[in-house]
Scaffold this motif. Structure first.
Motif, PDB file in Angstrom:
ATOM      1  N   TYR A   4      42.913  54.245  25.253  1.00 47.25           N
ATOM      2  CA  TYR A   4      41.827  53.269  25.396  1.00 47.25           C
ATOM      3  C   TYR A   4      41.797  52.249  24.256  1.00 47.25           C
ATOM      4  O   TYR A   4      41.282  51.137  24.413  1.00 47.25           O
ATOM      5  N   GLU A   5      42.381  52.623  23.102  1.00 47.33           N
ATOM      6  CA  GLU A   5      42.400  51.722  21.951  1.00 47.33           C
ATOM      7  C   GLU A   5      43.290  50.506  22.183  1.00 47.33           C
ATOM      8  O   GLU A   5      43.156  49.494  21.484  1.00 47.33           O
ATOM      9  N   PHE A   6      44.192  50.593  23.155  1.00 44.61           N
ATOM     10  CA  PHE A   6      45.175  49.534  23.357  1.00 44.61           C
ATOM     11  C   PHE A   6      44.995  48.806  24.689  1.00 44.61           C
ATOM     12  O   PHE A   6      45.893  48.111  25.153  1.00 44.61           O
ATOM     13  N   ILE A   7      43.820  48.956  25.275  1.00 44.84           N
ATOM     14  CA  ILE A   7      43.526  48.249  26.521  1.00 44.84           C
ATOM     15  C   ILE A   7      43.549  46.739  26.283  1.00 44.84           C
ATOM     16  O   ILE A   7      42.973  46.235  25.315  1.00 44.84           O
ATOM     17  N   ASN A   8      44.245  46.041  27.158  1.00 45.07           N
ATOM     18  CA  ASN A   8      44.347  44.587  27.073  1.00 45.07           C
ATOM     19  C   ASN A   8      43.262  43.964  27.956  1.00 45.07           C
ATOM     20  O   ASN A   8      43.374  43.950  29.179  1.00 45.07           O
ATOM     21  N   ASN A   9      42.237  43.433  27.318  1.00 39.99           N
ATOM     22  CA  ASN A   9      41.088  42.901  28.061  1.00 39.99           C
ATOM     23  C   ASN A   9      41.354  41.537  28.694  1.00 39.99           C
ATOM     24  O   ASN A   9      40.478  40.984  29.378  1.00 39.99           O
ATOM     25  N   LEU A  10      42.548  41.001  28.491  1.00 37.59           N
ATOM     26  CA  LEU A  10      42.891  39.698  29.081  1.00 37.59           C
ATOM     27  C   LEU A  10      43.492  39.848  30.479  1.00 37.59           C
ATOM     28  O   LEU A  10      43.732  38.845  31.149  1.00 37.59           O
ATOM     29  N   ILE A  11      43.722  41.094  30.907  1.00 37.98           N
ATOM     30  CA  ILE A  11      44.310  41.334  32.233  1.00 37.98           C
ATOM     31  C   ILE A  11      43.194  41.653  33.222  1.00 37.98           C
ATOM     32  O   ILE A  11      42.598  42.733  33.174  1.00 37.98           O
ATOM     33  N   PRO A  12      42.883  40.748  34.159  1.00 40.15           N
ATOM     34  CA  PRO A  12      41.791  40.988  35.108  1.00 40.15           C
ATOM     35  C   PRO A  12      42.257  41.822  36.299  1.00 40.15           C
ATOM     36  O   PRO A  12      43.390  41.677  36.759  1.00 40.15           O
ATOM     37  N   PRO A  13      41.393  42.685  36.832  1.00 36.90           N
ATOM     38  CA  PRO A  13      41.752  43.446  38.031  1.00 36.90           C
ATOM     39  C   PRO A  13      41.414  42.661  39.303  1.00 36.90           C
ATOM     40  O   PRO A  13      40.425  41.936  39.355  1.00 36.90           O
ATOM     41  N   LEU A  14      42.245  42.812  40.304  1.00 34.80           N
ATOM     42  CA  LEU A  14      41.980  42.227  41.613  1.00 34.80           C
ATOM     43  C   LEU A  14      41.164  43.200  42.449  1.00 34.80           C
ATOM     44  O   LEU A  14      41.164  44.405  42.205  1.00 34.80           O
ATOM     45  N   LYS A  15      40.472  42.664  43.469  1.00 32.05           N
ATOM     46  CA  LYS A  15      39.730  43.487  44.418  1.00 32.05           C
ATOM     47  C   LYS A  15      40.399  43.409  45.784  1.00 32.05           C
ATOM     48  O   LYS A  15      41.193  42.495  46.059  1.00 32.05           O
ATOM     49  N   LEU A  16      40.081  44.361  46.650  1.00 35.00           N
ATOM     50  CA  LEU A  16      40.699  44.407  47.974  1.00 35.00           C
ATOM     51  C   LEU A  16      40.420  43.155  48.798  1.00 35.00           C
ATOM     52  O   LEU A  16      41.253  42.731  49.599  1.00 35.00           O
ATOM     53  N   LYS A  17      39.258  42.540  48.597  1.00 36.02           N
ATOM     54  CA  LYS A  17      38.903  41.354  49.372  1.00 36.02           C
ATOM     55  C   LYS A  17      39.629  40.097  48.896  1.00 36.02           C
ATOM     56  O   LYS A  17      39.666  39.084  49.617  1.00 36.02           O
ATOM     57  N   ASP A  18      40.205  40.139  47.686  1.00 37.09           N
ATOM     58  CA  ASP A  18      40.915  38.966  47.147  1.00 37.09           C
ATOM     59  C   ASP A  18      42.164  38.684  47.956  1.00 37.09           C
ATOM     60  O   ASP A  18      42.756  39.579  48.570  1.00 37.09           O
ATOM     61  N   LYS A  19      42.574  37.438  47.930  1.00 36.58           N
ATOM     62  CA  LYS A  19      43.766  37.021  48.675  1.00 36.58           C
ATOM     63  C   LYS A  19      44.980  36.935  47.752  1.00 36.58           C
ATOM     64  O   LYS A  19      44.862  36.844  46.531  1.00 36.58           O
ATOM     65  N   VAL A  20      46.146  36.955  48.361  1.00 35.22           N
ATOM     66  CA  VAL A  20      47.396  36.920  47.629  1.00 35.22           C
ATOM     67  C   VAL A  20      47.488  35.683  46.740  1.00 35.22           C
ATOM     68  O   VAL A  20      48.017  35.736  45.630  1.00 35.22           O
ATOM     69  N   LYS A  21      46.943  34.558  47.212  1.00 35.95           N
ATOM     70  CA  LYS A  21      47.044  33.323  46.421  1.00 35.95           C
ATOM     71  C   LYS A  21      46.302  33.456  45.089  1.00 35.95           C
ATOM     72  O   LYS A  21      46.718  32.866  44.085  1.00 35.95           O
ATOM     73  N   LEU A  22      45.223  34.234  45.069  1.00 40.07           N
ATOM     74  CA  LEU A  22      44.521  34.457  43.809  1.00 40.07           C
ATOM     75  C   LEU A  22      45.385  35.280  42.859  1.00 40.07           C
ATOM     76  O   LEU A  22      45.444  34.991  41.651  1.00 40.07           O
ATOM     77  N   ALA A  23      46.071  36.278  43.392  1.00 44.60           N
ATOM     78  CA  ALA A  23      46.972  37.089  42.574  1.00 44.60           C
ATOM     79  C   ALA A  23      48.054  36.214  41.946  1.00 44.60           C
ATOM     80  O   ALA A  23      48.352  36.329  40.750  1.00 44.60           O
ATOM     81  N   LEU A  24      48.627  35.305  42.744  1.00 50.50           N
ATOM     82  CA  LEU A  24      49.668  34.423  42.230  1.00 50.50           C
ATOM     83  C   LEU A  24      49.132  33.495  41.144  1.00 50.50           C
ATOM     84  O   LEU A  24      49.792  33.272  40.124  1.00 50.50           O
ATOM     85  N   ASN A  25      47.926  32.975  41.373  1.00 45.90           N
ATOM     86  CA  ASN A  25      47.319  32.081  40.379  1.00 45.90           C
ATOM     87  C   ASN A  25      47.078  32.801  39.058  1.00 45.90           C
ATOM     88  O   ASN A  25      47.354  32.261  37.975  1.00 45.90           O
ATOM     89  N   TRP A  26      46.556  34.021  39.137  1.00 44.55           N
ATOM     90  CA  TRP A  26      46.287  34.782  37.913  1.00 44.55           C
ATOM     91  C   TRP A  26      47.581  35.161  37.209  1.00 44.55           C
ATOM     92  O   TRP A  26      47.658  35.131  35.979  1.00 44.55           O
ATOM     93  N   MET A  27      48.591  35.546  37.995  1.00 44.08           N
ATOM     94  CA  MET A  27      49.877  35.898  37.397  1.00 44.08           C
ATOM     95  C   MET A  27      50.465  34.719  36.632  1.00 44.08           C
ATOM     96  O   MET A  27      50.998  34.874  35.519  1.00 44.08           O
ATOM     97  N   GLU A  28      50.371  33.546  37.225  1.00 37.02           N
ATOM     98  CA  GLU A  28      50.898  32.344  36.572  1.00 37.02           C
ATOM     99  C   GLU A  28      50.089  32.007  35.325  1.00 37.02           C
ATOM    100  O   GLU A  28      50.643  31.632  34.292  1.00 37.02           O
ATOM    101  N   GLU A  29      48.770  32.173  35.420  1.00 43.63           N
ATOM    102  CA  GLU A  29      47.888  31.807  34.311  1.00 43.63           C
ATOM    103  C   GLU A  29      48.095  32.705  33.089  1.00 43.63           C
ATOM    104  O   GLU A  29      48.124  32.215  31.955  1.00 43.63           O
ATOM    105  N   ILE A  30      48.233  33.997  33.314  1.00 44.02           N
ATOM    106  CA  ILE A  30      48.366  34.904  32.164  1.00 44.02           C
ATOM    107  C   ILE A  30      49.815  35.338  31.939  1.00 44.02           C
ATOM    108  O   ILE A  30      50.083  36.190  31.093  1.00 44.02           O
ATOM    109  N   ARG A  31      50.729  34.743  32.695  1.00 42.98           N
ATOM    110  CA  ARG A  31      52.168  34.956  32.515  1.00 42.98           C
ATOM    111  C   ARG A  31      52.552  36.429  32.640  1.00 42.98           C
ATOM    112  O   ARG A  31      53.090  37.042  31.720  1.00 42.98           O
ATOM    113  N   THR A  32      52.279  36.963  33.800  1.00 38.48           N
ATOM    114  CA  THR A  32      52.667  38.336  34.108  1.00 38.48           C
ATOM    115  C   THR A  32      53.178  38.394  35.539  1.00 38.48           C
ATOM    116  O   THR A  32      52.962  37.456  36.324  1.00 38.48           O
TER     117      THR A  32
END
Length: 221
Positions: A4-32
């Motif tokens: 728990y000491e090394f949790i990265n708070n900059l990585i947001p979790p997705l929800k089931l209702k979210d769409k794939v395009k949101l996942a792509l946008n977040w991946m691009e934004e935080i470079r993952t």
């Protein structure tokens, strides 16, 4: 050194209702290329960039996707060693962290885990790495330390694993506080220890890549 000491708070979790395009946008934004999926505080797995491209429909909801690595998590009180072990087992660059009631707390990235692991093994300290091979019955860190200290050298950390050249033996990797190993090696060999390899590090070298390279040399990955 708990997860728990090394949790990265900059990585947001997705929800089931979210769409794939949101996942792509977040991946691009935080470079993952990977993100966790969480619903009602429960970790459900990861969605990866490769999985998204396979679907090839930005309007698809996360709920319609079979997520990867649903068991790729550790409990919050587990050591950072366990984080790296789970990441290796699932070949994942990200590991979820949950509490004992399985509530999602966040994720640890492999970059953060390796940095923490390197710190715990004194990888950043100036010195050298020595790799010995021996029978398990001959292993005594106390005796080995006594021999090494007779040459005015200290063991900063040690790592035990199987010998890749002989299944009947073990491999002991030592991080020492001196860069010159000539006398230490000669003394160990005089006492019958077999030296597989050594790495003499240059002083004054810094940077994240050097840190990771030193760790891999230490672990002989």
């Amino acid at each position: 050194m708990q997860a728990y000491e090394f949790i990265n708070n900059l990585i947001p979790p997705l929800k089931l209702k979210d769409k794939v395009k949101l996942a792509l946008n977040w991946m691009e934004e935080i470079r993952t290329d990977i993100l966790p999926v969480v619903e009602d505080s429960r970790f459900l797995g990861f969605i990866t960039e490769d999985l998204v491209f396979t679907i090839n429909n930005p309007e698809t909801s996360i709920a319609e996707i079979s997520l990867d690595n649903v068991s790729c998590f550790v409990y919050q009180d587990k050591h950072i060693y366990d984080v790296i072990k789970v990441a290796s087992e699932f070949h994942s660059n990200m590991i979820a962290v949950v509490d004992r009631e399985n509530n999602y707390l966040g994720v640890v990235t492999m970059e953060d885990a390796i940095s923490a692991f390197a710190d715990s093994l004194s990888i950043q300290s100036n010195g050298a790495v020595l790799v010995l091979s021996m029978n398990m019955t001959d292993y005594s860190l106390f005796e080995i330390a006594r021999i090494i200290e007779s040459e005015n050298t200290k063991i900063l950390s040690s790592f035990l694993s199987s010998d890749p050249l002989d299944d009947s033996k073990i491999k002991l990797t030592l991080k020492l506080d001196k860069t010159e190993l000539r006398h230490v090696k000669a003394t160990l060999e005089r006492f019958g220890y077999r030296i597989l390899d050594h790495f003499q590090e240059e002083e004054g070298i810094s940077g994240e890549q050097e840190r990771i390279d030193n760790l891999f040399r230490f672990l002989q990955i």
